[in-house]
Design an enzyme around this catalytic site. Structure first.
Site, PDB file in Angstrom:
ATOM      1  N   LYS A   9      -4.517 -10.088  -5.924  1.00 55.08           N
ATOM      2  CA  LYS A   9      -4.607  -8.941  -4.523  1.00 55.08           C
ATOM      3  C   LYS A   9      -3.671  -7.608  -4.586  1.00 55.08           C
ATOM      4  CE  LYS A   9      -1.992 -12.487  -1.354  1.00 55.08           C
ATOM      5  NZ  LYS A   9      -0.866 -11.463  -1.339  1.00 55.08           N
ATOM      6  N   THR A  10      -2.376  -8.321  -5.254  1.00 58.00           N
ATOM      7  CA  THR A  10      -1.365  -7.353  -5.087  1.00 58.00           C
ATOM      8  C   THR A  10      -1.524  -6.647  -6.273  1.00 58.00           C
ATOM      9  OG1 THR A  10       0.121  -9.352  -4.272  1.00 58.00           O
ATOM     10  CG2 THR A  10       1.490  -7.260  -6.132  1.00 58.00           C
ATOM     11  N   ASP A  14      -1.113  -6.288   3.751  1.00 55.83           N
ATOM     12  CA  ASP A  14      -0.837  -7.303   2.932  1.00 55.83           C
ATOM     13  C   ASP A  14      -1.337  -8.649   4.145  1.00 55.83           C
ATOM     14  OD1 ASP A  14      -1.816  -8.878   1.036  1.00 55.83           O
ATOM     15  OD2 ASP A  14       0.808  -9.091   0.257  1.00 55.83           O
ATOM     16  N   GLU A  15      -1.419 -10.102   3.819  1.00 55.09           N
ATOM     17  CA  GLU A  15      -1.798 -11.170   4.369  1.00 55.09           C
ATOM     18  C   GLU A  15      -2.074 -10.585   5.736  1.00 55.09           C
ATOM     19  OE1 GLU A  15      -1.939 -13.842   2.832  1.00 55.09           O
ATOM     20  OE2 GLU A  15      -0.348 -13.777   0.926  1.00 55.09           O
ATOM     21  N   GLN A  40      -7.003 -19.041   4.518  1.00 60.29           N
ATOM     22  CA  GLN A  40      -5.954 -18.750   4.104  1.00 60.29           C
ATOM     23  C   GLN A  40      -5.037 -18.552   5.536  1.00 60.29           C
ATOM     24  OE1 GLN A  40      -4.450 -18.730  -0.127  1.00 60.29           O
ATOM     25  NE2 GLN A  40      -5.928 -17.040  -0.086  1.00 60.29           N
ATOM     26  N   ARG A  62      -2.820 -23.939  -4.128  1.00 54.66           N
ATOM     27  CA  ARG A  62      -2.150 -23.167  -5.199  1.00 54.66           C
ATOM     28  C   ARG A  62      -1.418 -24.246  -6.969  1.00 54.66           C
ATOM     29  NH1 ARG A  62      -1.085 -20.423  -3.223  1.00 54.66           N
ATOM     30  NH2 ARG A  62      -3.279 -20.242  -1.940  1.00 54.66           N
TER      31      ARG A  62
END
Length: 726
Positions: free
Chosen positions: A34-35, A219-220, A250, A604
């Site tokens: 995503k970044t 973002d997020e 998430q 993770r």
């Protein structure tokens, strides 16, 4: 450039990055890049769509994430990147407040109070209201105040709710706000609320920012609360050029105000939304992704999506069963050593995750015993250490003399002979004469304190006034050094000569290093900018991911990180999911959030994922019987490699050099319990008792015994040393 982007991004990423106008929802699963999409979108807007970089605002949640986004944008845009506003929600809102502070009667040099400062204020209010801090934990009031602000509620709203606690909380909330107003201070929640107050009352100011930031990237987005969503609504205006990136799977911060409906209902809020799903994962093996999906798909409140990967090889997720929580720690050690021996891994390749901070102690004991280096994320923050906070309080006072919390913290440090009695007299005098604490220091001759105290107070005020002027003239690094020389912080600690005091010296020197680093990255920045940056630092921002050490942290702290090998400890019902006293319905929103939290922990892991459960856990002096987390059954035994040491095997596992022999899977044993329901037994601690229930438990038996006055106890036969009475 378009062709270059097609070579860099996958088709869905490319479509998301190159759609220019209108509302956009990018559902970006864990490890889906995503970044990369966000930064290439900024690049595309500037270089292809011809958007002025000064019209772009990008916001996220941590300094670490914002820094990474800024670095990548610089690589893509060069000097143009400097015009793009990239920051956290809190830093962006703080910027708006500083620029427009006059509109709400707030000085530009306002202080930002952290959680420790909030507790100090709340305790002071409770003392004034004569509320017993032993009967009512100040942290409960802090939590209620924060939750209320996140929901955009004030003291009057709390007062309307039934119950004695809410009645008290409304009074504490009101007194808390009064002290912050007097101190020209804002807490973290205020940073999000004040821009809304400015925009609501000053449409010209709102329009200024709306016209400036014509393209907004978030973002997020799944972590946004009501206030943050309102902030975005104000800025996005009629054009609705709002691009949000997030993953509802998430969303794990509902307990602190995050509202999952913001992302789930985005298309309802913004008609004509274009939706892109980033489902290709570049991080984890297919086995890990499949196991994680089998868990999270059971949530009812989620968008339909499933991660996949082109990675072909991988191992099943491993479930390590243990007799108790200490056995979990030993299993972690054994399999960590196995990974090091067989896969040549370094300590930094491992993360050990848990639901609550208290679980780390047993794990830490085991790591220390074996001499394994580790770091804990979420311990005492660097900027919360006493000596660091003392020094920073001087800096805050130099900036904002209304900040009575900082003033009272340093007025007698280093020691000057100003005790609590003197401070109380100054406070009483200030209240009687409607003065600020700082203003009262100008009238020491009218305060009933001794001549020595009067002189000390006068000298203290002269000292602060001196640095109020010096900070306008000296570079930040020089100001810090000069202040330390005059205060003698390090000199005082060195003279103590203890190991602890020398560590405090190192902490002060590390603070100076942080000033130097900040000045290098932000040339020309002053004290105010540095202090704002310090106020908004989170645990994860200080994590050194280059150190060769095992990382220990809660599942919440792990979001956004990745490790080759992940252990998730404490996969038992009551811990994961964490069952609170108010969790009546297991299908509640909190239960779904716990499932998402487990999903975050699982994703993770890049190459190996180990889940750990135990049959018993120690609670005070007793062992309590545990059931495995229901999330494990959702994965399905056919998708797990289950290692279940018998009690004899477990002893071998503790002492073996992992890698020299492979841990054996236990054989199912058809053994009968010598204890029958209704039989009588004896226990060294509890005395005689009657067996109420016997159930098989992985090669042992769980036994429920009524010991009369000692109560009903749940025990494992293999550990309890029960004697069968005839």
């Amino acid at each position: 450039m378009t062709q270059d982007l097609k070579n860099i991004l996958n088709p869905e990423q490319f479509a998301a990055a190159t759609t220019v106008e209108g509302p956009i929802l990018i559902l970006a699963g864990a490890g889906s890049g995503k970044t990369r999409v966000l930064t290439h979108r900024i690049e595309y807007l500037v270089n292809e769509a011809g958007i002025d970089p000064g019209n772009i605002l990008a916001v996220t949640f941590t300094n670490k994430a914002a820094g990474e986004m800024r670095e990548r944008t610089v690589q893509l845009l060069g000097s143009k990147a400097g015009k793009v506003q990239i920051g956290t929600f809190h830093s962006t809102c703080a910027m708006v407040i500083r620029q427009e502070s006059d509109s709400i009667g707030l000085p530009r040099n306002f202080s930002i109070y952290d959680s420790a400062d909030q507790l100090t204020v709340i305790k002071e209010v409770m003392n004034d209201l004569r509320i017993d801090t032993k009967k009512f934990n100040p942290r409960l009031f802090r939590s209620l105040i924060s939750r209320s602000k996140n929901s955009m509620l004030g003291p009057q709203d709390v007062a309307k709710q039934e119950g004695y606690f809410n009645e008290l909380a409304a009074e504490v909330f009101s007194g808390y706000n009064a002290i912050l107003n007097q101190a020209s201070a804002l807490d973290f929640d205020d940073l999000l609320l004040k821009p809304l107050e400015i925009f609501a009352n000053h449409s010209d100011i709102r329009d200024k920012y709306k016209n400036k930031y014509k393209y907004i990237l978030v973002d997020e987005f799944q972590d946004t609360n009501k206030a943050q969503f309102e902030f975005l609504l104000h800025l996005s205006g009629e054009s609705k050029n709002l691009c949000v990136v997030g993953d509802d799977d998430q969303s794990i911060y509902g307990w602190r105000g995050a509202d999952i409906s913001n992302i789930l209902g985005f298309e309802k809020y913004f008609s004509g939304t274009k939706v892109y799903k980033l489902e290709q994962n570049y991080r984890s093996t297919p086995q890990i992704l499949d196991a994680a999906y089998r868990v999270v798909k059971n949530n009812k409140k989620r968008k339909s999506k499933r991660l996949w990967t082109e990675i072909k090889q991988g191992n099943k997720v491993t479930l390590l069963r243990s007799p108790d929580d200490r056995g979990e720690a030993e299993n972690i050690l054994a399999y960590m050593q196995k990974e090091i021996f067989e896969e040549k891994r370094a300590f930094k390749d491992f993360a050990i995750l848990y639901r609550t901070n208290a679980q780390s102690r047993i794990i830490e004991d085991s790591l220390r015993r074996e001499g394994i280096a580790y770091v804990i994320i979420g311990g005492v923050k660097f900027y919360d250490r006493k000596e660091v906070k003392d020094f920073l309080s001087y800096l805050r006072l130099i900036l904002n003399q209304n900040d009575s919390i900082s003033l009272r913290r340093v007025i007698n440090y280093p020691p000057r002979g100003i005790g609590n009695v003197t401070i109380s007299k100054i406070k009483e005098f200030a209240l009687e004469n409607k003065l600020l604490f700082w203003e009262a220091l100008d009238r020491t001759e009218d305060i009933a304190v001794g001549a020595k105290q009067k002189k000390v107070l006068t000298d203290f005020k002269k000292l602060i006034n001196k640095y109020i002027e010096l900070q306008k003239e000296l570079p930040l690094e020089e100001l810090i050094r000069v202040l330390d020389d005059e205060l003698g912080f390090r000199k005082l600690m060195k003279e103590e000569g203890t190991e602890e005091s020398l560590q405090r010296v190192k902490n002060i020197e590390e603070l100076f290093n942080s000033v130097s680093e900040y000045c290098e990255v932000n040339p020309g920045a002053g004290l105010q900018e540095f202090m704002e940056n310090v106020s908004l630092v989170s645990d994860i921002d200080n994590w050194d991911n280059k150190a060769n050490a095992v990382t220990l942290m809660t599942l919440h702290s792990a979001k956004g990180l990745e490790f080759p090998v992940v252990f998730i400890s404490g996969c038992v019902d009551g811990l994961l999911p964490l069952i609170r006293d108010d969790d009546v319905n297991k299908d509640s929103d909190s239960s779904e959030e716990e499932r998402r939290l487990f999903y975050v922990g699982m994703t993770r892991a890049e190459q190996r994922l180990y889940l750990l459960s135990s049959s018993t856990r120690r609670l005070y002096k007793e062992f309590i019987i545990c059931r495995e987390s229901p999330f494990l059954s959702e994965i399905g035994e056919e998708n797990l490699e289950i290692i279940e040491p018998s009690y004899t095997t477990f002893g071998e596992l503790r002492t073996q050099k992992a890698g020299t022999s492979k841990p054996r899977k236990s054989r199912k044993k058809n053994v009968k319990s010598p204890f029958l329901e209704g039989s009588f037994v004896s226990h060294k601690l509890f005395g005689k008792g009657r067996v109420l229930e016997v159930t098989p438990n992985h090669g042992d038996f769980k036994i429920v015994v009524d010991f009369g006055e000692k109560g009903i106890k749940k025990l494992l036969a293999g550990y309890a040393n029960l004697e069968l009475l005839s």
